[in-house]
Design a protein around this motif. Structure first.
Motif, mmCIF file in Angstrom:
data_model
loop_
_atom_site.group_PDB
_atom_site.id
_atom_site.type_symbol
_atom_site.label_atom_id
_atom_site.label_comp_id
_atom_site.label_asym_id
_atom_site.label_seq_id
_atom_site.Cartn_x
_atom_site.Cartn_y
_atom_site.Cartn_z
ATOM 1 N N SER A 13 1.398 -5.863 -1.934
ATOM 2 C CA SER A 13 0.331 -6.772 -2.450
ATOM 3 C C SER A 13 -0.776 -6.883 -1.550
ATOM 4 C CB SER A 13 1.039 -8.332 -2.295
ATOM 5 O OG SER A 13 1.936 -8.470 -3.591
ATOM 6 N N ILE A 14 -1.921 -7.355 -2.035
ATOM 7 C CA ILE A 14 -2.957 -7.205 -1.118
ATOM 8 C C ILE A 14 -3.050 -8.384 -0.107
ATOM 9 C CG2 ILE A 14 -5.505 -7.609 -1.224
ATOM 10 C CD1 ILE A 14 -5.735 -6.590 -3.662
ATOM 11 N N PRO A 15 -3.207 -8.230 1.130
ATOM 12 C CA PRO A 15 -3.014 -9.297 2.124
ATOM 13 C C PRO A 15 -3.916 -10.238 2.123
ATOM 14 C CG PRO A 15 -2.537 -7.101 3.126
ATOM 15 C CD PRO A 15 -3.162 -7.041 1.963
ATOM 16 N N GLU A 16 -3.688 -11.624 2.433
ATOM 17 C CA GLU A 16 -4.595 -12.614 2.121
ATOM 18 C C GLU A 16 -6.252 -12.415 2.572
ATOM 19 O OE1 GLU A 16 -4.890 -17.002 3.699
ATOM 20 O OE2 GLU A 16 -3.211 -16.658 2.450
ATOM 21 N N PRO A 17 -6.348 -11.927 3.918
ATOM 22 C CA PRO A 17 -7.484 -11.694 4.322
ATOM 23 C C PRO A 17 -8.610 -10.834 3.499
ATOM 24 C CG PRO A 17 -6.041 -11.344 5.982
ATOM 25 C CD PRO A 17 -5.229 -11.804 4.922
ATOM 26 N N TYR A 18 -7.888 -9.797 2.745
ATOM 27 C CA TYR A 18 -8.725 -8.919 1.811
ATOM 28 C C TYR A 18 -8.603 -9.395 0.458
ATOM 29 C CZ TYR A 18 -7.491 -6.434 5.953
ATOM 30 O OH TYR A 18 -7.347 -6.097 7.397
ATOM 31 N N ALA A 19 -8.109 -10.518 0.140
ATOM 32 C CA ALA A 19 -8.224 -11.240 -1.316
ATOM 33 C C ALA A 19 -9.034 -11.980 -1.409
ATOM 34 C CB ALA A 19 -6.893 -11.659 -1.673
ATOM 35 N N ALA A 20 -9.626 -12.371 -2.794
ATOM 36 C CA ALA A 20 -10.702 -13.184 -3.098
ATOM 37 C C ALA A 20 -10.181 -14.566 -3.007
ATOM 38 C CB ALA A 20 -11.213 -12.857 -4.691
ATOM 39 N N GLY A 21 -8.710 -14.785 -3.434
ATOM 40 C CA GLY A 21 -8.069 -16.109 -3.526
ATOM 41 C C GLY A 21 -6.873 -16.231 -2.737
ATOM 42 N N ARG A 22 -6.415 -17.228 -2.443
ATOM 43 C CA ARG A 22 -5.178 -17.644 -1.863
ATOM 44 C C ARG A 22 -4.422 -18.730 -2.346
ATOM 45 N NH1 ARG A 22 -5.668 -22.023 1.517
ATOM 46 N NH2 ARG A 22 -7.892 -22.489 2.112
ATOM 47 N N ARG A 23 -3.135 -19.034 -2.044
ATOM 48 C CA ARG A 23 -2.383 -20.329 -2.376
ATOM 49 C C ARG A 23 -2.966 -21.206 -1.479
ATOM 50 N NH1 ARG A 23 2.249 -18.661 -5.997
ATOM 51 N NH2 ARG A 23 1.980 -16.435 -6.067
ATOM 52 N N ASP A 24 -3.139 -22.432 -2.020
ATOM 53 C CA ASP A 24 -3.452 -23.597 -1.231
ATOM 54 C C ASP A 24 -2.566 -24.821 -1.720
ATOM 55 O OD1 ASP A 24 -5.415 -25.043 0.506
ATOM 56 O OD2 ASP A 24 -5.731 -26.374 -1.226
ATOM 57 N N ALA A 25 -1.867 -25.452 -0.630
ATOM 58 C CA ALA A 25 -1.070 -26.768 -1.024
ATOM 59 C C ALA A 25 -1.720 -27.847 -1.627
ATOM 60 C CB ALA A 25 -0.238 -27.166 0.219
ATOM 61 N N ALA A 26 -3.033 -28.013 -1.491
ATOM 62 C CA ALA A 26 -3.606 -29.215 -2.057
ATOM 63 C C ALA A 26 -4.223 -28.894 -3.394
ATOM 64 C CB ALA A 26 -4.914 -29.557 -1.129
ATOM 65 N N SER A 27 -4.738 -27.896 -3.457
ATOM 66 C CA SER A 27 -5.370 -27.481 -4.827
ATOM 67 C C SER A 27 -4.850 -26.303 -5.643
ATOM 68 C CB SER A 27 -7.126 -27.239 -4.599
ATOM 69 O OG SER A 27 -7.024 -25.965 -3.799
ATOM 70 N N ALA A 28 -3.682 -25.813 -5.260
ATOM 71 C CA ALA A 28 -3.071 -24.553 -5.985
ATOM 72 C C ALA A 28 -3.608 -23.264 -5.600
ATOM 73 C CB ALA A 28 -2.702 -24.774 -7.310
ATOM 74 N N VAL A 29 -4.973 -23.161 -5.774
ATOM 75 C CA VAL A 29 -5.728 -22.003 -5.326
ATOM 76 C C VAL A 29 -6.873 -22.358 -4.590
ATOM 77 C CG1 VAL A 29 -6.774 -19.939 -6.355
ATOM 78 C CG2 VAL A 29 -4.556 -20.864 -7.404
ATOM 79 N N ALA A 30 -7.266 -21.592 -3.613
ATOM 80 C CA ALA A 30 -8.551 -21.715 -2.861
ATOM 81 C C ALA A 30 -9.294 -20.363 -2.664
ATOM 82 C CB ALA A 30 -8.404 -22.452 -1.598
#
Length: 63
Positions: A13-30
Motif C-alpha cells: 500500500s502507499i505509505p501515509e506520507p505519500y498518500a492524499a488521505g489518511r485514516r483519522d479517529a475524529a473524522s474517519a478521513v483526513a
C-alpha cells in the motif's frame, strides 16, 4: 524504461506520507502529507528522456 521507487515496497500500500488521505479517529478521513515519493529511472531511451524533461519544464522543475 524502468521506473523504481525506494519510498514503498513493491505491491505494498502507499505509505501515509505519500498518500492524499489518511485514516483519522475524529473524522474517519483526513488529508495526509501527500509528499512526492522518491523516483528513479533507468534504461530510458532518448525519447523517454525528452518527454520527462518536457514534463518537468511544465511544472517549473528541471530534470
Amino acid at each position: 524504461m524502468r521506473l523504481t521507487s525506494c519510498s514503498r515496497a513493491d505491491g505494498a500500500s502507499i505509505p501515509e506520507p505519500y498518500a492524499a488521505g489518511r485514516r483519522d479517529a475524529a473524522s474517519a478521513v483526513a488529508f495526509a502529507s501527500n509528499i512526492s515519493p522518491r523516483l528513479a529511472w533507468s534504461d530510458a531511451s532518448a525519447d523517454d528522456v525528452s518527454a520527462i524533461d518536457a514534463g518537468a519544464d511544465r511544472v517549473g522543475h528541471t530534470a
